[in-house]
Structure formats: C-alpha cells, structure tokens
Design an enzyme around this catalytic site. Structure first.
Site, PDB file in Angstrom:
ATOM      1  N   THR A 151      10.770  -3.606   2.949  1.00 24.01           N
ATOM      2  CA  THR A 151       9.799  -4.601   3.714  1.00 24.01           C
ATOM      3  C   THR A 151      10.379  -6.098   3.446  1.00 24.01           C
ATOM      4  O   THR A 151      11.734  -6.009   2.951  1.00 24.01           O
ATOM      5  CB  THR A 151       8.481  -4.475   3.031  1.00 24.01           C
ATOM      6  OG1 THR A 151       7.762  -5.379   3.756  1.00 24.01           O
ATOM      7  CG2 THR A 151       8.546  -4.898   1.548  1.00 24.01           C
TER       8      THR A 151
ATOM      9  N   GLY B 280       2.923 -12.485  20.421  1.00 22.19           N
ATOM     10  CA  GLY B 280       3.849 -12.631  19.470  1.00 22.19           C
ATOM     11  C   GLY B 280       5.357 -11.610  19.544  1.00 22.19           C
ATOM     12  O   GLY B 280       5.373 -10.733  20.399  1.00 22.19           O
TER      13      GLY B 280
ATOM     14  N   LYS C  96      14.687  -6.407   5.380  1.00 24.09           N
ATOM     15  CA  LYS C  96      14.678  -5.358   6.372  1.00 24.09           C
ATOM     16  C   LYS C  96      16.087  -5.769   6.942  1.00 24.09           C
ATOM     17  O   LYS C  96      16.594  -4.639   7.684  1.00 24.09           O
ATOM     18  CB  LYS C  96      13.637  -5.626   7.342  1.00 24.09           C
ATOM     19  CG  LYS C  96      12.350  -5.097   6.704  1.00 24.09           C
ATOM     20  CD  LYS C  96      11.225  -5.215   7.819  1.00 24.09           C
ATOM     21  CE  LYS C  96      10.036  -4.115   7.486  1.00 24.09           C
ATOM     22  NZ  LYS C  96       9.220  -3.665   8.696  1.00 24.09           N
TER      23      LYS C  96
ATOM     24  N   ASN D  70       4.302 -15.772  23.435  1.00 23.88           N
ATOM     25  CA  ASN D  70       4.785 -16.223  21.978  1.00 23.88           C
ATOM     26  C   ASN D  70       5.009 -17.726  21.919  1.00 23.88           C
ATOM     27  O   ASN D  70       5.100 -18.577  22.772  1.00 23.88           O
ATOM     28  CB  ASN D  70       6.393 -15.692  21.848  1.00 23.88           C
ATOM     29  CG  ASN D  70       6.700 -15.630  20.212  1.00 23.88           C
ATOM     30  OD1 ASN D  70       5.896 -15.499  19.546  1.00 23.88           O
ATOM     31  ND2 ASN D  70       7.848 -16.072  19.780  1.00 23.88           N
TER      32      ASN D  70
ATOM     33  N   LEU E 216       0.715  -1.205   0.082  1.00 25.05           N
ATOM     34  CA  LEU E 216       0.065  -0.032   0.035  1.00 25.05           C
ATOM     35  C   LEU E 216       0.846   1.217  -0.138  1.00 25.05           C
ATOM     36  O   LEU E 216       0.284   2.399  -0.237  1.00 25.05           O
ATOM     37  CB  LEU E 216      -0.890   0.100   1.334  1.00 25.05           C
ATOM     38  CG  LEU E 216      -1.898  -1.134   1.419  1.00 25.05           C
ATOM     39  CD1 LEU E 216      -2.739  -1.216   2.755  1.00 25.05           C
ATOM     40  CD2 LEU E 216      -3.035  -0.793   0.174  1.00 25.05           C
ATOM     41  N   SER E 217       2.199   1.079   0.137  1.00 29.33           N
ATOM     42  CA  SER E 217       3.017   2.293   0.265  1.00 29.33           C
ATOM     43  C   SER E 217       2.920   3.234  -0.953  1.00 29.33           C
ATOM     44  O   SER E 217       2.863   4.395  -0.771  1.00 29.33           O
ATOM     45  CB  SER E 217       4.358   1.696   0.392  1.00 29.33           C
ATOM     46  OG  SER E 217       4.658   1.117   1.592  1.00 29.33           O
TER      47      SER E 217
ATOM     48  N   GLY F 105      -4.324  -2.159  12.324  1.00 28.80           N
ATOM     49  CA  GLY F 105      -2.897  -2.122  11.903  1.00 28.80           C
ATOM     50  C   GLY F 105      -2.745  -1.014  10.719  1.00 28.80           C
ATOM     51  O   GLY F 105      -1.510  -0.358  10.573  1.00 28.80           O
TER      52      GLY F 105
ATOM     53  N   ALA G 185       8.319  -7.472  13.808  1.00 29.93           N
ATOM     54  CA  ALA G 185       7.717  -6.157  14.060  1.00 29.93           C
ATOM     55  C   ALA G 185       7.354  -6.215  15.837  1.00 29.93           C
ATOM     56  O   ALA G 185       7.403  -5.074  16.377  1.00 29.93           O
ATOM     57  CB  ALA G 185       6.243  -6.253  13.510  1.00 29.93           C
TER      58      ALA G 185
HETATM   59  P1  NAP Z   1       7.214 -12.346  11.965  1.00 27.87           P
HETATM   60  O1  NAP Z   1       8.753 -11.606  11.901  1.00 27.87           O
HETATM   61  O2  NAP Z   1       7.230 -13.526  10.723  1.00 27.87           O
HETATM   62  O3  NAP Z   1       6.799 -12.904  13.325  1.00 27.87           O
HETATM   63  C1  NAP Z   1       5.685 -13.459  13.402  1.00 27.87           C
HETATM   64  C2  NAP Z   1       5.273 -13.880  15.012  1.00 27.87           C
HETATM   65  O4  NAP Z   1       4.056 -14.287  15.002  1.00 27.87           O
HETATM   66  C3  NAP Z   1       6.255 -14.454  15.761  1.00 27.87           C
HETATM   67  O5  NAP Z   1       6.073 -14.478  17.120  1.00 27.87           O
HETATM   68  C4  NAP Z   1       5.845 -15.994  15.622  1.00 27.87           C
HETATM   69  O6  NAP Z   1       5.935 -16.913  16.556  1.00 27.87           O
HETATM   70  C5  NAP Z   1       4.178 -15.743  15.623  1.00 27.87           C
HETATM   71  N1  NAP Z   1       3.392 -16.554  14.668  1.00 27.87           N
HETATM   72  C6  NAP Z   1       3.523 -17.082  13.332  1.00 27.87           C
HETATM   73  N2  NAP Z   1       2.593 -17.721  12.983  1.00 27.87           N
HETATM   74  C7  NAP Z   1       1.775 -18.084  13.997  1.00 27.87           C
HETATM   75  C8  NAP Z   1       0.786 -19.109  14.408  1.00 27.87           C
HETATM   76  N3  NAP Z   1       0.448 -19.929  13.378  1.00 27.87           N
HETATM   77  N4  NAP Z   1       0.595 -19.527  15.859  1.00 27.87           N
HETATM   78  C9  NAP Z   1       1.379 -18.726  16.617  1.00 27.87           C
HETATM   79  N5  NAP Z   1       2.166 -17.769  16.594  1.00 27.87           N
HETATM   80  C10 NAP Z   1       2.615 -17.417  15.165  1.00 27.87           C
HETATM   81  O7  NAP Z   1       6.329 -11.414  11.377  1.00 27.87           O
HETATM   82  P2  NAP Z   1       6.060  -9.591  11.664  1.00 27.87           P
HETATM   83  O8  NAP Z   1       6.843  -8.975  10.698  1.00 27.87           O
HETATM   84  O9  NAP Z   1       6.778  -9.563  12.980  1.00 27.87           O
HETATM   85  O10 NAP Z   1       4.885  -9.438  11.555  1.00 27.87           O
HETATM   86  C11 NAP Z   1       3.681  -9.685  12.322  1.00 27.87           C
HETATM   87  C12 NAP Z   1       2.214  -9.113  12.127  1.00 27.87           C
HETATM   88  O11 NAP Z   1       2.510  -7.769  12.102  1.00 27.87           O
HETATM   89  C13 NAP Z   1       2.038  -9.493  10.557  1.00 27.87           C
HETATM   90  O12 NAP Z   1       0.735  -9.771  10.719  1.00 27.87           O
HETATM   91  C14 NAP Z   1       2.433  -8.293   9.942  1.00 27.87           C
HETATM   92  O13 NAP Z   1       1.613  -8.069   8.699  1.00 27.87           O
HETATM   93  C15 NAP Z   1       2.015  -7.152  10.908  1.00 27.87           C
HETATM   94  N6  NAP Z   1       2.743  -5.906  10.521  1.00 27.87           N
HETATM   95  C16 NAP Z   1       2.012  -4.823  10.509  1.00 27.87           C
HETATM   96  C17 NAP Z   1       2.648  -3.709  10.485  1.00 27.87           C
HETATM   97  C18 NAP Z   1       1.900  -2.432  10.291  1.00 27.87           C
HETATM   98  O14 NAP Z   1       2.481  -1.561   9.993  1.00 27.87           O
HETATM   99  N7  NAP Z   1       0.512  -2.309  10.556  1.00 27.87           N
HETATM  100  C19 NAP Z   1       4.236  -3.584  10.286  1.00 27.87           C
HETATM  101  C20 NAP Z   1       4.662  -4.751  10.130  1.00 27.87           C
HETATM  102  C21 NAP Z   1       4.017  -6.074  10.681  1.00 27.87           C
HETATM  103  P3  NAP Z   1       7.149 -17.890  16.693  1.00 27.87           P
HETATM  104  O15 NAP Z   1       8.312 -17.062  17.256  1.00 27.87           O
HETATM  105  O16 NAP Z   1       6.843 -18.976  17.469  1.00 27.87           O
HETATM  106  O17 NAP Z   1       7.776 -18.237  15.243  1.00 27.87           O
END
Ligand code: NAP
Length: 275
Positions: A63, A125, A67, A149, A16-17, A238, A129
């Site tokens: 992204t 989580g 990163k 987590n 969306l950027s 978000g 992020a």
């Molecule tokens: P990430 O680095 O892949 O981390 C994902 C996190 O979720 C980890 O803690 C992981 O746990 C947990 N997880 C993933 N799948 C799971 C499942 N099936 N059951 C339980 N826990 C699970 O992702 P991220 O970049 O941090 O992003 C996380 C969320 O934030 C995403 O939905 C992303 O779209 C959103 N986000 C939004 C913005 C915004 O501007 N609004 C910016 C960045 C990210 P483990 O450690 O056990 O793998």
C-alpha cells in the site's frame, strides 16, 4: 513452518488487511498460514525485500507509498499493475507483482448487476486508484467515460482516448444527467481527511436509475452515499472493492477464490471495524 504473508506500507497500523486475510485463512482452515502488517517506508523497502527469504514471506500486499517503488524488484509485472502494484507473490525466490484493485471493483459492480459495457461512467478523481479503474473500464466497452478531476494535467494518460472527456470537478453538474455509474475516487468524505465535496447538489441531477459507488470505506457511509441513498439511488461503499481486491489477491496466494458467503461475513466484520 508457518508461511508468512503481510501488508507493507507507511503508515500501516490502521490497515484492515490482517483482519481480512487471517479471517480467510481461518475460514478455509489454512492453519499453516499467517498474515501480519509491517511498517515499511520508502527508505526501508530495499532491506525488507532482502529479508523476505529469511522471514519465510511467501507473498505480501503493498500500500501507500510503495505501490510504484516495488516494481524495480519484480521479475514479472502483470499488465493490470501499470498504475501500481498491490499484491506480490514470491515464487522460487522471484517476485511477481499484480494489481487486483480494478478486478475487485469490476466484480463489485457486477454483483450489483452492472457492467461497464455500454454504460455511461463518470469518475470523480484520477489518482492512483482512479487511473487503474479508468484504464480497466476503458478495456470493457463503456458507452462514454467522463473524468472530473481537480487537476486536468493529472488525467493526461486518458486525454486522447476515444470516448473520454476530461473536465473539472467543479463542473460535475454538467455531466450527471448522462451518467449511469458515478464513481468517487477522491478522498473527499474520508474519515480523518477533513475535506468534503463543497456541495452534493450534483447528486440530485443523476437519473433515477443511476448507481453511485464510493471507493471510501471509512466511514462506511460517506455523505455522498447518504445523499444517493436519500434519493433512492442504488449505491455501494469502498468495502466492496477492498474485500474483492483482497479475494483476488487471496486467490493468487492460496489458489481459492472466496465466495459471497465469505464476502458477507467480512463485510459485516469490517463495517463495525471502519465505522
Ligand atoms: P491519490 O492517488 O492521492 O488521488 C487522489 C485523487 O483525488 C486525485 O485525483 C486528486 O486530484 C483528488 N483529490 C485529492 N484531494 C482533493 C481535494 N481536496 N479536492 C478535490 N480533489 C481532490 O489517491 P488514491 O490512491 O487514488 O485514492 C483515492 C481514494 O480511493 C481514497 O479515498 C482511498 O482511500 C480510496 N481507495 C479505496 C480502495 C478500496 O479498496 N476501497 C483502494 C484504493 C483507494 P488531483 O489530481 O487534483 O490531485
């Protein structure tokens, strides 16, 4: 000569950027600036960096999955970018890297009259992020932080921090009663991911004054936020963080921090785009 900005990542077509930044360039009448989306994989990052001068790129957002990898090309990395860089500014042929994610989220909760200081915060989580937000939260005087987590080992960076408790996501029920701000930083509930929280009963255990934030913006209302809404709890999706992190990046690019009027316009536009 048009100054070019872009977002890079892989995949990138759903970003969306371009909508956000081109809307801001238009709003602030910056007609000599343009923003695009460029598909850059881990393998093609070196050639992208080499081509910046030829393409007239003045700055870019980063992204997944670049990163962390981008850091090796930076002459300067801001301390907020430890957990990943989301904004790079090119100045005098040098690259400076920043992360505006945590600042964007912090501004978003401030706009809901909340602050980390003195609050009991529970994070669901601890990925890229989540870690950036947790580190920022810990710098701002929370009363207590609980990180829930799936994989405890992934929270190691925070294990020894005073006032921090780490537990399993399955133990959510135990921590809700003492939560002022609940933040979902997992992809559970995100469109296209296909995984949901096995149960949202924990939402019923939050105090009536609790605030629920989801980092997910597609869909604009996740099942978690719908459960919070049904209980009458204040909540935020978000899009708030997405837009405010972009506003702080825009400030780095153009020297202007957009205001609430710009936020409201973009919020409405992106809500229809991410439905
Ligand atoms: P990430 O680095 O892949 O981390 C994902 C996190 O979720 C980890 O803690 C992981 O746990 C947990 N997880 C993933 N799948 C799971 C499942 N099936 N059951 C339980 N826990 C699970 O992702 P991220 O970049 O941090 O992003 C996380 C969320 O934030 C995403 O939905 C992303 O779209 C959103 N986000 C939004 C913005 C915004 O501007 N609004 C910016 C960045 C990210 P483990 O450690 O056990 O793998």
């Amino acid at each position: 000569m048009v100054d070019t900005y872009c977002v890079i990542g892989d995949p990138i077509e759903h970003s969306l950027s371009p909508v956000i930044y081109n809307s801001l360039f238009e709003l602030y009448r910056l007609r000599d600036l343009h923003y695009g989306a460029v598909q850059v994989s881990k393998a093609s990052l070196p050639s992208f960096v080499q081509s910046l001068a030829d393409k007239g790129v003045r700055g870019f957002n980063v992204t997944m999955p670049l990163k962390t990898q981008i850091k090796q090309y930076l002459a300067y990395t801001d301390e907020d970018a430890v957990y990943g860089v989301n904004t790079v500014v090119r100045e005098n042929d040098e690259l400076k890297g920043y992360s505006t994610d945590a600042q964007g989220f912090r501004r978003s909760i401030q706009l809901h009259d909340l602050t980390y200081a003195g609050s009991r915060i529970t994070f669901l989580g601890c990925g890229g992020a989540g870690q950036a937000l947790i580190a920022d939260c810990l710098k701002h005087g929370p009363k207590r932080v609980v990180i829930l987590n799936r994989t405890a080992a992934h929270c190691g960076a925070f294990a020894k921090q005073p006032g921090v408790t780490i537990d399993s996501l399955d133990a959510a029920d135990k921590w809700m009663e003492n939560t002022d701000i609940l933040i979902n930083a997992t992809p559970l509930g995100m469109k296209g991911v296909g995984s949901e929280f096995p149960s949202l009963d924990f939402v019923n255990l939050l105090p009536n004054t609790a605030f629920v934030a989801d980092l997910i913006y597609s869909p604009p209302q996740t099942r978690l936020l719908a459960a919070a809404e049904q209980r009458g709890l204040a909540n935020m999706n978000g899009l708030w963080m997405l837009i405010w992190q972009a506003f702080f990046a825009f400030e780095l690019y153009a020297g202007i921090l957009p205001d609430m009027d710009a936020f409201s316009r973009l919020y409405d536009k992106l809500t229809s785009a991410s439905g």
